[in-house]
Structures are given as structure tokens and as C-alpha cells.
Design a protein around this motif. Sequence first.
Motif, short mmCIF file in Angstrom:
data_model
loop_
_atom_site.label_atom_id
_atom_site.label_comp_id
_atom_site.label_asym_id
_atom_site.label_seq_id
_atom_site.Cartn_x
_atom_site.Cartn_y
_atom_site.Cartn_z
N GLY A 149 19.54 61.52 26.09
CA GLY A 149 18.76 60.47 25.45
C GLY A 149 19.06 60.35 23.98
O GLY A 149 19.17 59.24 23.43
N ALA A 150 19.22 61.51 23.30
CA ALA A 150 19.50 61.50 21.87
C ALA A 150 20.89 60.93 21.59
O ALA A 150 21.08 60.18 20.62
CB ALA A 150 19.39 62.91 21.30
N GLN A 151 21.87 61.27 22.45
CA GLN A 151 23.21 60.70 22.28
C GLN A 151 23.20 59.18 22.47
O GLN A 151 23.81 58.44 21.70
CB GLN A 151 24.19 61.34 23.27
CG GLN A 151 24.64 62.74 22.92
CD GLN A 151 25.54 63.32 23.99
OE1 GLN A 151 25.18 63.33 25.18
NE2 GLN A 151 26.71 63.80 23.58
N ALA A 152 22.50 58.73 23.51
CA ALA A 152 22.43 57.29 23.78
C ALA A 152 21.77 56.55 22.62
O ALA A 152 22.20 55.46 22.23
CB ALA A 152 21.66 57.04 25.08
N GLN A 153 20.73 57.16 22.04
CA GLN A 153 20.06 56.53 20.90
C GLN A 153 20.98 56.48 19.69
O GLN A 153 21.04 55.46 18.99
CB GLN A 153 18.78 57.29 20.55
CG GLN A 153 18.03 56.68 19.37
CD GLN A 153 16.74 57.42 19.06
OE1 GLN A 153 16.22 58.14 19.89
NE2 GLN A 153 16.22 57.22 17.85
N VAL A 155 20.36 58.19 9.05
CA VAL A 155 20.54 59.47 9.72
C VAL A 155 20.22 59.34 11.21
O VAL A 155 19.18 58.79 11.58
CB VAL A 155 19.65 60.57 9.10
CG1 VAL A 155 19.83 61.89 9.86
CG2 VAL A 155 19.97 60.75 7.63
N SER A 156 21.13 59.81 12.04
CA SER A 156 20.89 59.94 13.48
C SER A 156 20.90 61.43 13.82
O SER A 156 21.78 62.16 13.35
CB SER A 156 21.98 59.23 14.30
OG SER A 156 21.94 57.83 14.08
N ARG A 157 19.93 61.85 14.62
CA ARG A 157 19.82 63.27 14.98
C ARG A 157 20.05 63.46 16.48
O ARG A 157 19.48 62.73 17.29
CB ARG A 157 18.43 63.80 14.62
CG ARG A 157 18.24 64.15 13.16
CD ARG A 157 16.90 64.82 12.96
NE ARG A 157 16.81 65.51 11.69
CZ ARG A 157 15.93 66.44 11.39
NH1 ARG A 157 15.05 66.82 12.30
NH2 ARG A 157 15.91 67.03 10.22
N LEU A 158 20.87 64.46 16.81
CA LEU A 158 21.03 64.88 18.20
C LEU A 158 20.25 66.18 18.37
O LEU A 158 20.64 67.21 17.82
CB LEU A 158 22.50 65.09 18.54
CG LEU A 158 23.42 63.87 18.36
CD1 LEU A 158 24.85 64.22 18.78
CD2 LEU A 158 22.91 62.68 19.18
N SER A 194 25.81 69.94 20.46
CA SER A 194 24.89 68.87 20.85
C SER A 194 25.61 67.61 21.31
O SER A 194 24.97 66.67 21.77
CB SER A 194 23.96 68.53 19.69
OG SER A 194 24.70 68.12 18.56
N GLY A 195 26.93 67.57 21.18
CA GLY A 195 27.68 66.42 21.68
C GLY A 195 27.98 65.36 20.65
O GLY A 195 28.10 64.17 20.98
N LYS A 196 28.16 65.76 19.40
CA LYS A 196 28.50 64.79 18.33
C LYS A 196 29.85 64.14 18.60
O LYS A 196 30.04 62.95 18.35
CB LYS A 196 28.53 65.50 16.97
CG LYS A 196 27.21 66.04 16.51
CD LYS A 196 27.30 66.67 15.13
CE LYS A 196 28.23 67.87 15.09
NZ LYS A 196 27.79 68.97 15.97
N THR A 197 30.82 64.94 19.10
CA THR A 197 32.17 64.41 19.28
C THR A 197 32.20 63.27 20.28
O THR A 197 32.92 62.28 20.09
CB THR A 197 33.11 65.54 19.74
OG1 THR A 197 33.05 66.62 18.81
CG2 THR A 197 34.54 65.05 19.83
N ALA A 198 31.40 63.36 21.34
CA ALA A 198 31.36 62.28 22.34
C ALA A 198 30.83 60.99 21.72
O ALA A 198 31.34 59.90 21.98
CB ALA A 198 30.50 62.69 23.52
N LYS A 234 21.03 69.47 23.79
CA LYS A 234 22.40 69.74 24.20
C LYS A 234 22.70 69.02 25.52
O LYS A 234 21.81 68.85 26.35
CB LYS A 234 22.63 71.24 24.37
CG LYS A 234 22.57 72.01 23.06
CD LYS A 234 22.93 73.47 23.27
CE LYS A 234 22.89 74.24 21.95
NZ LYS A 234 23.25 75.66 22.11
N PRO A 235 23.96 68.60 25.71
CA PRO A 235 24.33 67.95 26.97
C PRO A 235 24.16 68.89 28.15
O PRO A 235 24.17 70.12 27.99
CB PRO A 235 25.82 67.61 26.76
CG PRO A 235 26.03 67.66 25.28
CD PRO A 235 25.08 68.69 24.78
N PRO A 236 24.00 68.34 29.35
CA PRO A 236 23.89 69.20 30.53
C PRO A 236 25.16 70.02 30.74
O PRO A 236 26.25 69.63 30.33
CB PRO A 236 23.68 68.19 31.67
CG PRO A 236 24.18 66.88 31.14
CD PRO A 236 23.92 66.91 29.68
#
Length: 695
Positions: free
Chosen positions: A265-269, A439-442, A294-298, A445-447
Motif C-alpha cells: 500500500g505504501a509503495q502504491a501511494q 516527502v513520501s514514506r515507505l 522497504s522497496g524504494k528501488t521498485a 516491507k514487501p511480502p
Amino acid sequence: MRPQILFPLFAEVSSLKGVGPKILPLVQKLAGPLVRDLAFLSPSGLIVRQPMTAVNAIEGQVGIFEVVIDRLFIPGKPGAPIKVRASDDTGFVHMIWFGGSAQHIDRLLPKGQKRLVSGKVERFNAEVQIVHPDIYTPEQAGEITAIEPVYPATAGLSSRVVRKLVQAALAHAPELPEWQDPAWLAKTRWPGWRAALETLQAPTCEPELELDAPARQRLAYDELLAHQLALARRRRARQITPGPRIAPGEASEQLLAALGFDLTGAQAQAVAEIRRDLASGEQMGRLLQGDVGSGKTAVAALALADAAASGFQAALMAPTEILARQHWQRLAPMLEAAGVPTILLTGRDTPAERRSRLAALATGEAKVAIGTHALFQDAVRFDRLALAVIDEQHRFGVNERQRLQAKGDPRTGGVHLLTMSATPIPRTLELTQYGELEVSRLTKKPPGRTPITTAVLPLTRIGEVAKRLKAAIDSGAQAYWICPLVAESEAMDLAAAEARAADLRRILKIEVGLAHGQMPGAEREAVMAEFADGRIPLLVATTVVEVGVDVPNATIMVIEHADRFGLAQLHQLRGRVGRGAKASACILLYGGGDDGLGETARLRLETLRRTEDGFEIAEEDFRLRGGGDPLGLKQSGFPAYRFADPIRHRSLLLTAADDARLVLGRDPDLTSPRGEAIKVLEALFDWRNDRPGID
């Protein structure tokens, strides 16, 4: 433009009486190049002197004694102290020097003469003793101050000389127009700017030097407001700068499918926020802040694909070659499969590789460039650069970031900027570093990422840890072993990385890699690359592995003397494991026995054991440290404030941020009476150009 009224403060320190060629470099190093810098140099403490006699002297306090010189005792052997005995009507006062010339002291204190002696009182065999006292003749009595501020000193520049120079600089400080809101000043009961500076430089008691003293708070708020105004101006300038319109396309959809997992959800946002900025027609400036793993690279990869899908180019810049190469190895196959040609550009490319890659960028054939500092070198030309992504942004200077952004085509608008940070920081501290960015926060963590089991053990159990480590490595695991120092230190009983690597080779009978900051960069990265490729099962290292290494097969992290590390740094180190689907463990070894931990160290390690949430850890680090250098801010590019402390003055920081937005919202060109005064404030605290004169 620097207002004329500030000219005296922005003169060179060499213009002050007493600052000659000999001490000029010392003053510049201690305070800065300008008169303003000396006027802003805060005292580090106070000396409070009291008139005393030999009979009523108070041990531990600083006294002033009026004495008659009685006798000089010249040491009989080298290294022994020089002693002078003096007396008043009530007893003896003994003065002691360690080193120095007996002849000089004899001339300074001739027998039978009266002198005023000042220094910290000690007692030896019930008699008064002063080590390295200050000496005055009766004619110099007027030079003795009951309360004297103490300033930082350096070899060749005493605190007393610095004090005189600060007072000379303060005399150049003019009365300035009031820039603070009158209602705010009435509420806080703060003094005016110059009165506050005078109180700071001539305090009458210790509490006036405290961070919560009215004068100090006034100066701190001025400084914070000036900084927040600068950030707000940068944000405003960016918002009115046109940017190329970027929207997702087929390449973006193909890349999303190639990721092989659903976004959190955080990545999608975060993706939605970035895409809104990219499509706005204004230049984007956004920080993507996420915990380790947390998946910043994706998220960044989708932004790169969006730029390519819209017919533009994008660049991803990393601070080290190994990290740039890992980004390229992970992203290039997916981007290429989505129809986005991608190149890698580093400082170690062969001439032939470099020529072909530069040509691909210049013609627009390559849509995405991943690399190091090599990306902003003069020879690099882009066809239609529209997006710059900066990983581990605190490792780059502002000029380096701007040099990459300058590679864009002015005809298409300013280059969008997405910076990434793996160091979660509290909301209040975001304002000091990223106040001009969205600022966007993740936060999740991804599954597929397994929790890390964290154990806290005394160093006395290191043998047991080594045995377990041997069993894990024999079963195919890889591990890190972190040591704080490279070589033994007599001052701190810490294990050296070199010695520990040798011990583990001998005990475990395996190949052990070694990486530390004193190694040549190429050699260090070669060792880390071997570890990343699985050719080395165990890597002993200092904190150089804190960022920039992604080894999913590494499942064990041992941190020796963990009680000596900061909380945020421990969290970053632990984040090097748990990056795959295998169960991972982090062992925090602390010095001494089971009771060898101080309270703060115990709370730090307990926090690590209890949670993996980097944002919760950052807030706890913020709370525990209270001052000093929380979260390694000095290394992360945070401003070096003269008066403000972003921890202790956090409420002032938040208020200053609101005030800056309000001021520029109502009076963007600062043409009102308060706006004109605020221009003076901005110039007063402008540290970007410390050259003298008016521009």
C-alpha cells in the motif's frame, strides 16, 4: 543583494584590530572568515571569580587572591613542577606550573612584590594551591572580571584573546530592523536581536548560556526562521519552474508485471504521488524515504519506466560502483524486457565501453542511465533527460546533484528530481534537511521478507557465537562480522577488524574477507563484490557495509561492541541481512559482563531487539540522544547551526517552518515593512557565500 546595513558584519576578520597575519588563519579556522562569524561564536562556559583569602578559600571554585610573593622553588630534576609560594594576612597560597621557564616566572613574580592571583582553588596538606594561575599586577586590577565567558581556543589562540576579538566583532553589530512578529515577541518575551547577542556574549550567570534561555532561544529562532525561509524559497522556485509532463505507458505496465510481486500500500501511494508530480507540468522535487528493504528501488524503477514511456531519458545515480552495478544488474533486465534500453556508466569503464555508452545517451538510443559520479561529468550528454533519481542522496553534495540536473534540455523544462534515503528520520528533522521537498514514506516491507531475529549477548559469549556461525556457514549461509575499529586503540578496548579477521580464519578454517575504510576504494569494492557473488562466506568489516551492499544469501550479522554504535547505525547495519526469503539473525555483542551496559546503551540495544520498524527506531534515537549528532546528521548534510539545536529546539523549528510558509504566502516578494526586515534576516544568516562585501 546584501543590505548596506550589514556591511560591517560582513567585513573580513582581518579588519579587526589585533587580527594580524600570524593569528588570522587561526581565527578563520576557529570562527570563520567574517566579522559576523566572530560575533556569532558562542561561549562554551563561564568563569565566576570570587575575592578570597588563604583562610576562607573555597575548594573547587575560582578565587582572586591579593598576595605578596615569598619564594620561588626551582625544580631539581627535569619534568618536576615549578612552585611559587605567596602569602596574605591569613596564610600561604601556592602556585604551580608544569613546564615553562623558571626564569620567566621569577621575572613575573619578583620576591616581595604584590600580585593579584586568580585560578581554581585546590587544597594540598590543607593549604591553598593553584595550578597555572592568572597573574596581574595591582595596576592591572581593572582587567580582572568577576564573570568571564570562556570561548573555544586553539594552539596559539587563547580563550582570553578570542574573547577580546568577539567583543570587537560585537561592536560592529548594528541595530537592525525587527523582523519578528510583534505578537510573537510579546508572547515569548524575547529580547531584540542585538540585545540577545549581547547577553549571549556577556552573560551574568550560567543559566543565560542554556539552550532554553530567552536570549539563546531568540537567536535560535532567528536562525531557524532564516533557514526555513531559504527552504521555502527553493520549494517555491521549483514549483514555478516548468517540468516535462511524464505519464505511465506500456513500458511502465510491462515493468510492473516483471517485478513479480504486488506493490505494498505504501509503495502504491508513493508511486501515485510521484506520478502526480511528474504529470503536473511543474518540476518535481520529492524525497522517497524508506526503511532498509522497504522497496524504494521498485518505486524508482517505475518512475524511470514512466519517463521512457513518455519519450524522455532518466538517470539513476548511486554513490558507489558496487551499488550502481547492483541497481543495473537488478533493473536492466526488467527495463530491457519492457523496451527501455539501459546502460551502466561508472568511472572504471574501458575507453571503448565509455565511447559507445556516451554515444547511446547523446543520440537518445539509451533511455535510462544507471551509474556513479560519472553521470555528471562534462563529457556526458543526454538527448532528453527529464528525471534524475539520486540514491543515498546524503552521500552527494548539492552541487553534484545540480550538475546532473543541469544535463537536461532547457526547452523541455527543468529535470524532475527524486531523491532516496534509507535512513528514516523523525518528522521534525525532515524539516532541517528536506524542507523544500515533498516527502513520501515507505513504512512497510514487501511480502517475502522474513523478520530478523535479534539477540543481545555479552562479549564473553563470543566463543559460543563463533561456533554457531561455523555451523551456519557450513550449511551454506553467508555472514557479516562488524568491528568498530581497524587497528587496536589503547584508549578504547575495541576489537580491530584486522585482528578479528585473522582470529576467525584461524578458528573457523574458512576464507574470510576484510573490508574497511582505510583500504583503497578499488580493493575494498573488489572484496565486497566477491562476497556479493558468494565466493567469500564471511566478511569482516567496519561500517563501510552500512549502505550499498545487497546480498540476499547473507543471513547472519554479528556486531561486536554494539553498545558503542548509535541506534540508527545499528539498524542500518542489521538491514544488510533479511533481504531474502531465508530466516536471518543479528547478534549484538556488548562489552563487559552481563551488567556491563549503561542505561542508554541498554535501551538502545533493547529497542533493536524489540522492533525492526526504522521510523520507530529513529524516533527513539531522537529521544535517547537529545543532543549531539543524532542519526549521524553531520554526516548526512544537515546544516551546522550556530545557535539552534534541532533536537532541543524542535518546537521552535516547527513554528519557524509554519512562519516561513505564512510569510512567503502573504508577501512572496517581501515588500511589506516586515518583509523588508526579513530580507535583512535572510542575508544575516546566509552561509552560502561567506565572501566579504556587498553583492
